[in-house]
Enzyme design. Structure first.
Site, PDB file in Angstrom:
ATOM      1  N   LEU A 164      44.851 -11.219 -38.944  1.00  0.00           N
ATOM      2  CA  LEU A 164      46.097 -11.907 -39.300  1.00  0.00           C
ATOM      3  C   LEU A 164      46.931 -11.063 -40.254  1.00  0.00           C
ATOM      4  O   LEU A 164      46.412 -10.133 -40.880  1.00  0.00           O
ATOM      5  CB  LEU A 164      45.727 -13.254 -39.937  1.00  0.00           C
ATOM      6  CG  LEU A 164      44.913 -14.164 -38.995  1.00  0.00           C
ATOM      7  CD1 LEU A 164      44.146 -15.217 -39.774  1.00  0.00           C
ATOM      8  CD2 LEU A 164      45.823 -14.787 -37.951  1.00  0.00           C
ATOM      9  N   PRO A 165      48.226 -11.390 -40.399  1.00  0.00           N
ATOM     10  CA  PRO A 165      49.089 -10.511 -41.213  1.00  0.00           C
ATOM     11  C   PRO A 165      48.694 -10.421 -42.687  1.00  0.00           C
ATOM     12  O   PRO A 165      48.569  -9.316 -43.218  1.00  0.00           O
ATOM     13  CB  PRO A 165      50.478 -11.148 -41.058  1.00  0.00           C
ATOM     14  CG  PRO A 165      50.417 -11.956 -39.804  1.00  0.00           C
ATOM     15  CD  PRO A 165      48.998 -12.423 -39.693  1.00  0.00           C
ATOM     16  N   THR A 223      44.029  -7.243 -43.586  1.00  0.00           N
ATOM     17  CA  THR A 223      44.064  -6.612 -44.906  1.00  0.00           C
ATOM     18  C   THR A 223      44.640  -7.633 -45.881  1.00  0.00           C
ATOM     19  O   THR A 223      45.814  -8.012 -45.760  1.00  0.00           O
ATOM     20  CB  THR A 223      44.967  -5.361 -44.899  1.00  0.00           C
ATOM     21  OG1 THR A 223      44.450  -4.441 -43.945  1.00  0.00           O
ATOM     22  CG2 THR A 223      44.999  -4.705 -46.272  1.00  0.00           C
ATOM     23  N   LYS A 230      39.551  -0.742 -48.848  1.00  0.00           N
ATOM     24  CA  LYS A 230      40.802  -0.579 -48.080  1.00  0.00           C
ATOM     25  C   LYS A 230      41.990  -0.405 -49.034  1.00  0.00           C
ATOM     26  O   LYS A 230      42.830   0.482 -48.860  1.00  0.00           O
ATOM     27  CB  LYS A 230      40.982  -1.814 -47.185  1.00  0.00           C
ATOM     28  CG  LYS A 230      42.322  -1.965 -46.521  1.00  0.00           C
ATOM     29  CD  LYS A 230      42.493  -1.054 -45.338  1.00  0.00           C
ATOM     30  CE  LYS A 230      43.886  -1.188 -44.736  1.00  0.00           C
ATOM     31  NZ  LYS A 230      44.181  -0.172 -43.760  1.00  0.00           N
ATOM     32  N   LYS A 236      53.285  -3.730 -48.581  1.00  0.00           N
ATOM     33  CA  LYS A 236      52.300  -4.824 -48.677  1.00  0.00           C
ATOM     34  C   LYS A 236      51.003  -4.313 -49.319  1.00  0.00           C
ATOM     35  O   LYS A 236      50.467  -4.922 -50.241  1.00  0.00           O
ATOM     36  CB  LYS A 236      52.011  -5.373 -47.277  1.00  0.00           C
ATOM     37  CG  LYS A 236      50.909  -6.418 -47.250  1.00  0.00           C
ATOM     38  CD  LYS A 236      50.381  -6.659 -45.846  1.00  0.00           C
ATOM     39  CE  LYS A 236      48.974  -7.196 -45.911  1.00  0.00           C
ATOM     40  NZ  LYS A 236      48.264  -7.163 -44.648  1.00  0.00           N
TER      41      LYS A 236
HETATM   42  P1  NAD Z   1      50.723  -8.477 -36.370  1.00  0.00           P
HETATM   43  O1  NAD Z   1      51.728  -9.216 -37.178  1.00  0.00           O
HETATM   44  O2  NAD Z   1      51.155  -7.638 -35.216  1.00  0.00           O
HETATM   45  O3  NAD Z   1      49.600  -9.516 -35.815  1.00  0.00           O
HETATM   46  C1  NAD Z   1      49.165 -10.643 -36.504  1.00  0.00           C
HETATM   47  C2  NAD Z   1      49.114 -11.818 -35.532  1.00  0.00           C
HETATM   48  O4  NAD Z   1      48.633 -12.990 -36.215  1.00  0.00           O
HETATM   49  C3  NAD Z   1      50.492 -12.176 -34.973  1.00  0.00           C
HETATM   50  O5  NAD Z   1      50.467 -12.098 -33.569  1.00  0.00           O
HETATM   51  C4  NAD Z   1      50.714 -13.600 -35.453  1.00  0.00           C
HETATM   52  O6  NAD Z   1      51.428 -14.425 -34.536  1.00  0.00           O
HETATM   53  C5  NAD Z   1      49.288 -14.098 -35.654  1.00  0.00           C
HETATM   54  N1  NAD Z   1      49.210 -15.264 -36.528  1.00  0.00           N
HETATM   55  C6  NAD Z   1      49.824 -15.449 -37.719  1.00  0.00           C
HETATM   56  N2  NAD Z   1      49.537 -16.683 -38.208  1.00  0.00           N
HETATM   57  C7  NAD Z   1      48.708 -17.264 -37.302  1.00  0.00           C
HETATM   58  C8  NAD Z   1      48.080 -18.528 -37.239  1.00  0.00           C
HETATM   59  N3  NAD Z   1      48.259 -19.455 -38.197  1.00  0.00           N
HETATM   60  N4  NAD Z   1      47.301 -18.815 -36.173  1.00  0.00           N
HETATM   61  C9  NAD Z   1      47.128 -17.896 -35.175  1.00  0.00           C
HETATM   62  N5  NAD Z   1      47.715 -16.678 -35.184  1.00  0.00           N
HETATM   63  C10 NAD Z   1      48.493 -16.362 -36.229  1.00  0.00           C
HETATM   64  O7  NAD Z   1      49.904  -7.595 -37.428  1.00  0.00           O
HETATM   65  P2  NAD Z   1      48.956  -6.347 -37.090  1.00  0.00           P
HETATM   66  O8  NAD Z   1      49.738  -5.084 -37.136  1.00  0.00           O
HETATM   67  O9  NAD Z   1      48.121  -6.690 -35.907  1.00  0.00           O
HETATM   68  O10 NAD Z   1      48.063  -6.317 -38.426  1.00  0.00           O
HETATM   69  C11 NAD Z   1      47.038  -7.276 -38.642  1.00  0.00           C
HETATM   70  C12 NAD Z   1      46.351  -6.939 -39.954  1.00  0.00           C
HETATM   71  O11 NAD Z   1      45.791  -5.626 -39.884  1.00  0.00           O
HETATM   72  C13 NAD Z   1      47.296  -6.931 -41.182  1.00  0.00           C
HETATM   73  O12 NAD Z   1      46.625  -7.491 -42.269  1.00  0.00           O
HETATM   74  C14 NAD Z   1      47.598  -5.443 -41.400  1.00  0.00           C
HETATM   75  O13 NAD Z   1      47.893  -5.142 -42.755  1.00  0.00           O
HETATM   76  C15 NAD Z   1      46.279  -4.820 -40.956  1.00  0.00           C
HETATM   77  N6  NAD Z   1      46.406  -3.433 -40.476  1.00  0.00           N
HETATM   78  C16 NAD Z   1      47.428  -3.076 -39.648  1.00  0.00           C
HETATM   79  C17 NAD Z   1      47.534  -1.751 -39.212  1.00  0.00           C
HETATM   80  C18 NAD Z   1      48.665  -1.339 -38.295  1.00  0.00           C
HETATM   81  O14 NAD Z   1      48.855  -0.097 -38.128  1.00  0.00           O
HETATM   82  N7  NAD Z   1      49.392  -2.273 -37.685  1.00  0.00           N
HETATM   83  C19 NAD Z   1      46.588  -0.808 -39.614  1.00  0.00           C
HETATM   84  C20 NAD Z   1      45.510  -1.207 -40.425  1.00  0.00           C
HETATM   85  C21 NAD Z   1      45.446  -2.533 -40.854  1.00  0.00           C
END
Ligand code: NAD
Length: 298
Positions: free
Chosen positions: A66-67, A97, A172, A247
């Site tokens: 999740l975000p 994260t 992390k 973030k």
């Molecule tokens: P994203 O926003 O693309 O995906 C998160 C998903 O969670 C979204 O599709 C959203 O609709 C869903 N969501 C939110 N609230 C919800 C709920 N109540 N019920 C069900 N689904 C829900 O984010 P991401 O890029 O996939 O990143 C996810 C995590 O990984 C974050 O914490 C980010 O910091 C971490 N991260 C991301 C990257 C990157 O390069 N994107 C790299 C390392 C770590």
């Protein structure tokens, strides 16, 4: 195995694909319903809420991606969330994260009702999620870590136990704190050298065979044209967004405040990334920070 997976975004979607590829049965959910469609086409089963996911018969483990902390609290602690509906004994893993304290609070609640919990944030970005080469930094009980490791191995190649609950998030946050700071250092050094007449490729070559060498200089150099496949060589598109770095530095500086550490460099770095974002570049890769330093790149 029958695995529940909640959060099908940029990271979660490809992670689910790799689990399906490895023969698992996936029960999935995201508030954006359309994100489930390509995964259902691959054999996953979509549900309308986290509650429905965890109530599916035969679920053995639940993973969330999740975000941020607020979403994790909602998905784990809400009325239609995981903990109010999950049968006792099923293990949960949060790969989002988030701040270490929230990770520890949610794990304490989960474990108090008989559901072991691991925090398992990742590095490696969307490329690593797609290729199944993520690094997982895992906090929680070692016995549960050893049980979960084969599943995490289906999505990553480096699975590290970092200690008790919350320590995955600590690792992390500390890594990304250093990354955010080191990128600004490389941007300043490259900018200084090129502005004073150095060829950027020769300068980067010197740094990368000298004591200034680091990941930000060698793999991800912020100066355009130095590393062919780095975001700097495609106008800072793709890669790790400036707003995501904001973030993560926010999490790092909050954690530092909690333990009375000044974290001067991280706070300065955070301010600079926020300046970049407020000029409309928040979606660009964080190496675009060089735009604030080098007039030739702005
Ligand atoms: P994203 O926003 O693309 O995906 C998160 C998903 O969670 C979204 O599709 C959203 O609709 C869903 N969501 C939110 N609230 C919800 C709920 N109540 N019920 C069900 N689904 C829900 O984010 P991401 O890029 O996939 O990143 C996810 C995590 O990984 C974050 O914490 C980010 O910091 C971490 N991260 C991301 C990257 C990157 O390069 N994107 C790299 C390392 C770590």
């Amino acid at each position: 195995m029958k695995i529940g997976f909640i959060g099908l975004g940029n990271m979660g979607g490809p992670m689910v694909k790799n689990l399906i590829k490895n023969g698992h049965k996936l029960i999935i959910n995201d508030i954006v319903k359309s994100l489930a469609e390509p995964l259902v086409a691959l054999g996953a089963e979509a549900k309308n809420s986290p509650a429905e996911v965890v109530k599916s018969s035969g679920i053995e483990i639940v993973i969330t991606m999740l975000p941020a902390s607020t979403h994790v609290k909602e998905v784990y602690l809400g009325e239609n969330g995981i903990l109010k509906n999950i049968p006792k004994g099923i293990c949960v893993i949060d790969s989002s994260t988030i701040d270490p304290q929230t990770a520890r609070d949610v794990a304490k609640k989960s474990e108090s009702q008989g559901n072991p919990m691991l925090d398992a944030p990742v590095s490696g970005g969307t490329g690593g999620a797609q290729s199944g080469t993520l690094t997982f930094m895992v906090g929680g009980d070692e016995r549960i870590f050893n049980m979960a490791k084969p599943i995490l191995t289906n999505m990553g190649k480096n699975i590290v136990h970092c200690g008790p609950s919350g320590n995955g998030q600590v690792a992390k946050v500390a890594n990304n704190m250093l990354l955010g700071i080191s990128m600004i250092g490389v941007a300043e050094a490259m900018s200084l050298g090129v502005s004073m007449g150095m060829d950027p490729n020769i300068l980067a070559g010197i740094i990368n065979s000298s004591s200034g060498r680091c990941w930000s200089s060698e793999v991800y150099n912020p100066y355009p044209g130095v590393v062919a496949n780095a975001p700097a060589s495609r106008n800072y598109t793709g890669g790790f967004g400036t707003d995501l770095m904001i973030k993560d530095l926010g999490l790092a500086t909050e954690a530092a405040t909690q333990i009375n550490q000044s974290a001067t460099m991280a706070r300065t770095a955070l301010k600079l990334y926020k300046d970049l974002s407020s000029q409309g570049d928040g979606a660009l890769d964080f190496s675009a920070i060089i735009k604030l330093i080098d007039k030739n790149n702005s």
